[in-house]
Design a protein around this motif. Structure first.
Motif, PDB file in Angstrom:
ATOM      1  N   TYR A 206     -30.845  66.670   9.995  1.00 51.30           N
ATOM      2  CA  TYR A 206     -30.353  67.102   8.686  1.00 51.30           C
ATOM      3  C   TYR A 206     -30.798  68.542   8.413  1.00 51.30           C
ATOM      4  O   TYR A 206     -31.711  69.069   9.050  1.00 51.30           O
ATOM      5  N   LYS A 207     -30.156  69.140   7.437  1.00 51.90           N
ATOM      6  CA  LYS A 207     -30.572  70.433   6.925  1.00 51.90           C
ATOM      7  C   LYS A 207     -30.451  70.399   5.406  1.00 51.90           C
ATOM      8  O   LYS A 207     -29.692  69.600   4.839  1.00 51.90           O
ATOM      9  N   GLU A 214     -27.861  67.564   4.164  1.00 47.35           N
ATOM     10  CA  GLU A 214     -26.568  67.435   4.820  1.00 47.35           C
ATOM     11  C   GLU A 214     -26.791  67.331   6.317  1.00 47.35           C
ATOM     12  O   GLU A 214     -27.787  67.842   6.843  1.00 47.35           O
ATOM     13  N   ASP A 216     -26.851  68.039  10.044  1.00 47.12           N
ATOM     14  CA  ASP A 216     -26.907  69.281  10.815  1.00 47.12           C
ATOM     15  C   ASP A 216     -26.234  69.050  12.169  1.00 47.12           C
ATOM     16  O   ASP A 216     -26.756  68.282  12.991  1.00 47.12           O
ATOM     17  N   GLU A 218     -26.124  70.754  14.771  1.00 49.97           N
ATOM     18  CA  GLU A 218     -26.901  71.206  15.920  1.00 49.97           C
ATOM     19  C   GLU A 218     -27.947  70.178  16.355  1.00 49.97           C
ATOM     20  O   GLU A 218     -28.205  69.999  17.540  1.00 49.97           O
ATOM     21  N   THR A 219     -28.597  69.521  15.394  1.00 54.58           N
ATOM     22  CA  THR A 219     -29.687  68.597  15.737  1.00 54.58           C
ATOM     23  C   THR A 219     -29.321  67.125  15.615  1.00 54.58           C
ATOM     24  O   THR A 219     -30.024  66.269  16.145  1.00 54.58           O
ATOM     25  N   SER A 220     -28.220  66.813  14.906  1.00 54.80           N
ATOM     26  CA  SER A 220     -27.855  65.405  14.724  1.00 54.80           C
ATOM     27  C   SER A 220     -27.492  64.739  16.041  1.00 54.80           C
ATOM     28  O   SER A 220     -27.604  63.520  16.188  1.00 54.80           O
TER      29      SER A 220
END
Length: 231
Positions: A206-207, A214, A216, A218-220
């Motif tokens: 998340y970010k 929300e 993310d 890139e990392t989800s």
């Protein structure tokens, strides 16, 4: 008797081992009497100065460990105590709601190593903010003929009136701690209710945007990979 869940049992054991490790490695700071213009007498008082600050107090009040130590040394000078040895025990980042603190426990482990001993703190609530803990502590120290003094709060623990005033002060300190905790929890709950993320850290995947979480991109994908591997 209801048994603890296994994971809680394991965590308790880890906490106990970690606490024992901290206590075994903690070393108090020895004060140079000559450098601090303190009166020396080989048959004088042995002084344990105790200082503590929690992370919350550091952020709000800022009266740090060094300032507490300086205030205690100034107190010893003004009172013209003759001192044999003086040590400082610092607990940095520990709440007064528990006595499970490395420097405090190290201090208590060492009280039998010295006679004619005085424990000195900037304020009484540095020792504890829990009324039962402070009452038990004073009772225990008095049974070992150990004097307890504080720079700000002056209590005569040898008299019933003094101990009563100390108990009232400890109750007020405990109320302040618990009230602050309730206010903080209420504020966090309110944030969550209106959809805001209430904590300081951001979970993986998340970010934080406009105080809300929300996904993310890139990392989800790492979360998806973890679930796929666990399936």
């Amino acid at each position: 008797m209801k048994k603890k869940p296994f994971n809680q049992f394991v965590q308790d054991k880890r906490n106990l081992v970690a606490d024992q490790k901290r206590r075994s490695v903690y070393q108090p700071e020895e004060i140079s009497l000559s450098e601090n213009d303190l009166l020396f007498n080989k048959n004088g008082l042995n002084v344990f100065i105790y200082t503590r600050i929690s992370d919350r107090e550091r952020a709000i009040k800022g009266y740090g460990l060094e300032n507490q130590k300086v205030a205690c040394i100034r107190f010893l000078k003004i009172q013209k105590y003759k001192i044999a040895n003086a040590f400082v025990f610092h607990d940095d980042g520990y709440s007064g709601g528990t006595i499970n603190r490395p420097a405090f426990q190290c201090m208590m482990d060492n009280i039998n190593n010295y006679s004619n001993l005085m424990i000195l703190s900037w304020k009484q609530d540095r020792l504890s903010r829990d009324v039962s803990d402070i009452n038990n502590l004073i009772r225990y120290l008095r049974s070992h003929e150990i004097d307890v003094q504080s720079v700000i709060d002056v209590f005569d623990t040898d008299s019933a009136n003094g101990r009563f005033r100390l108990s009232i002060q400890a109750s007020a300190d405990q109320w302040e701690r618990e009230n602050a905790k309730e206010r903080t929890e209420a504020a966090l709950i309110r944030k969550a209710e209106i959809g805001e993320w209430p904590l300081g850290y951001i979970p993986l995947g998340y970010k934080k945007i406009n105080k809300c979480l929300e996904i993310d991109p890139e990392t989800s994908r790492y979360i998806i990979m973890i679930h796929e591997l666990a399936a």
